[in-house]
Write a protein that holds these residues in place. Sequence first.
Motif, short mmCIF file in Angstrom:
data_model
loop_
_atom_site.label_atom_id
_atom_site.label_comp_id
_atom_site.label_asym_id
_atom_site.label_seq_id
_atom_site.Cartn_x
_atom_site.Cartn_y
_atom_site.Cartn_z
N VAL A 122 -11.23 10.20 -6.74
CA VAL A 122 -9.89 9.61 -6.85
C VAL A 122 -9.93 8.22 -7.48
CG1 VAL A 122 -7.87 8.85 -5.54
CG2 VAL A 122 -9.01 10.98 -4.94
N SER A 123 -10.97 7.44 -7.19
CA SER A 123 -11.00 6.05 -7.65
C SER A 123 -11.14 5.92 -9.17
CB SER A 123 -12.13 5.28 -6.96
OG SER A 123 -13.38 5.80 -7.34
N LEU A 124 -11.42 7.00 -9.85
CA LEU A 124 -11.44 6.96 -11.31
C LEU A 124 -10.04 6.75 -11.88
CD1 LEU A 124 -13.86 9.95 -11.98
CD2 LEU A 124 -14.39 7.50 -12.15
N HIS A 125 -9.01 7.01 -11.06
CA HIS A 125 -7.62 6.96 -11.53
C HIS A 125 -6.78 5.89 -10.86
CE1 HIS A 125 -8.64 10.65 -13.56
NE2 HIS A 125 -9.11 11.10 -12.42
N GLY A 126 -7.33 5.18 -9.87
CA GLY A 126 -6.58 4.13 -9.19
C GLY A 126 -7.42 3.53 -8.07
N ARG A 127 -7.01 2.37 -7.61
CA ARG A 127 -7.75 1.64 -6.57
C ARG A 127 -7.45 2.21 -5.18
NH1 ARG A 127 -7.23 -4.80 -5.53
NH2 ARG A 127 -8.29 -4.83 -3.53
N VAL A 128 -8.47 2.75 -4.53
CA VAL A 128 -8.33 3.34 -3.20
C VAL A 128 -8.70 2.30 -2.15
CG1 VAL A 128 -9.15 5.16 -1.67
CG2 VAL A 128 -8.91 5.62 -4.11
N LEU A 169 1.75 1.05 -6.16
CA LEU A 169 2.56 2.21 -6.53
C LEU A 169 2.20 2.75 -7.92
CD1 LEU A 169 4.77 4.18 -5.71
CD2 LEU A 169 6.44 2.56 -6.60
N PRO A 170 1.98 1.91 -8.92
CA PRO A 170 1.57 2.46 -10.23
C PRO A 170 0.25 3.23 -10.14
CG PRO A 170 2.33 0.21 -10.51
CD PRO A 170 2.27 0.46 -9.04
N ASP A 171 -0.71 2.73 -9.35
CA ASP A 171 -1.97 3.45 -9.17
C ASP A 171 -1.72 4.80 -8.49
OD1 ASP A 171 -3.47 1.48 -10.35
OD2 ASP A 171 -4.44 0.79 -8.50
N ALA A 172 -0.87 4.79 -7.46
CA ALA A 172 -0.57 6.03 -6.73
C ALA A 172 0.10 7.05 -7.65
CB ALA A 172 0.32 5.74 -5.53
N LYS A 173 1.05 6.60 -8.45
CA LYS A 173 1.72 7.52 -9.37
C LYS A 173 0.76 8.07 -10.41
CE LYS A 173 6.43 5.78 -8.92
NZ LYS A 173 7.57 5.15 -9.58
N MET A 217 0.84 -1.18 0.00
CA MET A 217 0.00 0.00 0.00
C MET A 217 0.89 1.25 0.00
SD MET A 217 -3.36 -0.78 0.90
CE MET A 217 -4.17 -2.13 1.68
N VAL A 218 0.42 2.25 -0.68
CA VAL A 218 1.14 3.51 -0.78
C VAL A 218 0.22 4.60 -0.24
CG1 VAL A 218 2.27 5.12 -2.35
CG2 VAL A 218 2.32 2.67 -2.84
#
Length: 104
Positions: free
Chosen positions: A22-28, A53-57, A1-2
């Motif tokens: 936010v969840s439109l761009h990565g898994r929260v 990490l890729p989702d966070a970036k 997790m990041v």
Amino acid sequence: MVKIFIGGLPDNIQEMDLAIFVSLHGRVETIKVVRDRATGKCKGYAFLEIFSLPDAKNIVSTLNGESFKGNIITVKISEEENKTQAFKPKANQPFKAKRPRLQR
């Protein structure tokens, strides 16, 4: 997790609104909106745990500087991750051993 930091949030923000945005761009995974204890209003920032990490970036690169509910938000990977690492002396300073304690 990041863990990521989001700043510049309005004081009436709801966790669900932020999660959807936010969840439109990565898994929260988790959201913690920091609130004033007395009033319950948002202090203007939140911390989110992101699955990878890729989702966070992707979230940081996509949302940093964007408008959310009329405010420009700041999104970055939290520096708190570095605090959990073990102590390491600086490279240019020799490590000083502590004086041994006397046993009684």
